[in-house]
Design an enzyme around this catalytic site. Structure first.
Site, PDB file in Angstrom:
ATOM      1  N   LYS A 167       0.495   2.075  -4.057  1.00  8.69           N
ATOM      2  CA  LYS A 167      -0.057   1.007  -3.598  1.00  8.69           C
ATOM      3  C   LYS A 167      -1.165   1.455  -2.422  1.00  8.69           C
ATOM      4  O   LYS A 167      -0.905   2.106  -1.539  1.00  8.69           O
ATOM      5  CB  LYS A 167       0.380  -0.156  -3.204  1.00  8.69           C
ATOM      6  CG  LYS A 167      -0.254  -1.602  -3.035  1.00  8.69           C
ATOM      7  CD  LYS A 167       0.676  -2.714  -2.944  1.00  8.69           C
ATOM      8  CE  LYS A 167       0.378  -4.099  -2.596  1.00  8.69           C
ATOM      9  NZ  LYS A 167       1.316  -5.036  -2.488  1.00  8.69           N
ATOM     10  N   SER A 192      -0.038  -8.676  -5.237  1.00  7.68           N
ATOM     11  CA  SER A 192      -1.126  -7.912  -4.497  1.00  7.68           C
ATOM     12  C   SER A 192      -1.073  -6.594  -5.132  1.00  7.68           C
ATOM     13  O   SER A 192      -1.958  -5.689  -4.940  1.00  7.68           O
ATOM     14  CB  SER A 192      -1.204  -7.843  -3.120  1.00  7.68           C
ATOM     15  OG  SER A 192       0.039  -7.388  -2.724  1.00  7.68           O
ATOM     16  N   SER A 224       4.269 -10.190  -5.076  1.00  8.54           N
ATOM     17  CA  SER A 224       3.234  -9.256  -5.237  1.00  8.54           C
ATOM     18  C   SER A 224       3.876  -7.684  -5.868  1.00  8.54           C
ATOM     19  O   SER A 224       2.728  -7.051  -6.515  1.00  8.54           O
ATOM     20  CB  SER A 224       2.766  -8.710  -3.665  1.00  8.54           C
ATOM     21  OG  SER A 224       1.890  -9.566  -3.171  1.00  8.54           O
TER      22      SER A 224
END
Length: 492
Positions: free
Chosen positions: A111, A187, A211
């Protein structure tokens, strides 16, 4: 067993297809696609046995990203030259008889919010673009590299990681590989999309409000939200914040993968104390509570008046519960912890806003925080007492399947659930069930919806029961079928 035999027409129609999605349906049809969707441990074994080289695999994934990611925009920070250098070093080490670790020569992505030496970390904040180049690695990245992996690049996120979609002014919008008109979640949305599309065999994400779990759900992959504090967060900090060995309340980091086996394997590599704790304690998680589905006691929570989910989502929960009951598990859809779900949600939102609040109205003072923290203490006891009798809670992590992109002002958005519209962030209730009291949650795919989008569910376990939820996801993969590639990414 007590299981109410409620049924939802949409859920029944969709779940009838689940049984057709066995593991055979996920098998690639050629050598290249095998690289794209092979398991993490399978690829590591192939490298170790010299069936493929790290350079070959790394170059293959680079080529696949360059060819196929334009439609998705998942891998937004690219580290290809350094990844090839690391791959060559891995092959040379193997030729010299040196083993770099269980992930020897494995290329992967992480990420965007994780620090990787020499790469930007922006969290989607425009002012950080071109300015915040990491001078060190996040602990998660460090541990993956110590295990022999190397980083191909980083995947897209929303601004400040504060959305269930993944778009920002720096890198643009990430699309869902099952339907590019829909979001892959957030996210860790770029992470979920990259995994499902076959750009990487493993991802590292973070979770405070679903997320990891929502992108796993929207993209049809696996994800694990660990017990709070089990995987160190140092190096996962917004631009301008010090990367200190101290975890923020509620937030965790953890893996996403394409199988429960790979998910558990990665979790074991990542878990363990950071530098402030390592002199005095070591992690000693309990073994899974059961070795078979028939030994498990499972509470089923298909929907709730605090945050109703779609009929199809609720129907899927009940259908999976029925399957588990037929396989011998003790299943109940009435068993609940001894608290009011609305009170649980209120406490969660108060403590969540204390972390992510962006206006004075959402921030709270220390005395108020301590009062809410005390409420959480009582809720933790209620959960602990519940898990004395039950092993897992099976429930949604989102109210719907992956929904169409919506980049309207975030606080005025609504979400369509069947024939009604509800506040956009109402569905965060389902993430909070595990997040507030530091519980682990493993997310697993269950097959397609009636529209062909993935549907997954979360299994919540007792604090430090990560191995129980992970083992459940492994056990349930056989009757449910596990991961299936999106049709447009299942072949070259």
């Amino acid at each position: 067993m007590h299981l109410t035999r409620r049924r939802f027409a949409q859920g029944l129609a969709a779940t009838a297809a689940v049984g057709t999605l066995g593991r055979a349906g996920a098998q690639p049809t050629n050598r290249e696609t095998a690289h794209a969707h092979s398991g993490l441990q399978e690829l590591a074994s192939k490298i170790r046995e010299r069936e493929i080289s790290s350079v070959e695999l790394t170059q293959y994934l680079i080529d696949r990203i360059e060819k196929r990611d334009e439609a998705l925009n998942a891998v937004v920070v690219r580290n290809f030259e350094r990844a090839l250098d690391a791959a060559r070093a891995a092959d040379e080490a193997l030729a010299a008889g040196r083993d770099l670790g269980p992930l020897h020569g494995i290329p992967m992505t992480v990420k965007e919010s994780f620090d990787v030496t020499g790469l930007e970390t922006t969290w989607g904040i425009p002012a950080a673009a071109g300015k915040n180049v990491a001078t060190g690695d996040a602990v998660v990245v460090e541990r993956l590299q110590q295990a022999g992996a190397h980083i191909l690049g980083k995947t897209n996120v929303p601004l400040l990681l504060a959305d269930t979609q993944s778009y920002n002014a720096i890198y643009g919008t990430t699309n869902n590989p099952w339907n590019v008109e829909r979001t892959p979640g957030g996210s860790s949305g770029g992470a979920g999309a990259a995994l499902a599309a076959g750009f990487t065999p493993l991802e590292a994400g973070s979770d405070i409000g679903g997320s990891i779990r929502n992108p796993a759900h929207f993209c049809g992959v696996y994800g694990h939200k660990p017990t709070w504090g089990v995987v160190p967060m140092r190096g996962h900090t917004p631009p301008g914040a010090a990367a200190v060995p101290q975890d923020a309340d509620l937030a965790v980091v953890g893996p996403l993968a394409r199988s429960a086996e790979d998910l558990a394997f990665a979790f074991e590599l990542l878990a363990g104390p950071d530098i402030l704790h390592s002199p005095g304690w070591k992690l000693d998680l309990p073994a899974p509570r059961a070795a078979s589905l028939s030994e498990l006691r499972i509470a089923v929570w298909p929907t709730d008046e605090v945050a109703p989910v779609s009929d199809e989502m609720a129907g899927r929960v009940l259908d999976v519960a029925d399957r588990l009951a037929k396989l011998g598990a003790k299943v109940s859809d009435t068993a609940r912890p001894s608290f009011d779900p609305a009170h649980h949600q209120k406490t969660y939102m108060a403590l969540l806003n204390a972390i992510v609040g962006t206006t004075p109205a959402t921030n709270i003072g220390y005395r108020v925080w301590m009062a809410e923290h005390a409420q959480r203490g009582a809720l933790r006891v209620a959960w602990q007492e519940f898990f004395d009798e039950w092993d897992l809670v099976l429930c949604p992590s989102s109210a719907t399947e992956g929904f169409p992109h919506d980049q309207s002002p975030i606080f005025s958005r609504t979400l369509a659930i069947d024939d009604r519209r509800v506040p956009y962030f109402q569905q965060i209730f389902w993430a909070g069930l595990a997040t507030l009291c530091y519980l682990p949650s493993t997310f697993f795919p269950t097959g397609p919806s009636s529209s062909g989008m993935p549907i997954g569910l979360q299994a919540i376990g007792p604090a430090y029961g990560d191995r129980t939820t992970l083992e459940f996801a492994r056990l349930v993969a056989e009757p449910l079928g596990g991961f299936t590639p999106p049709p447009d990414y299942a072949a070259e």
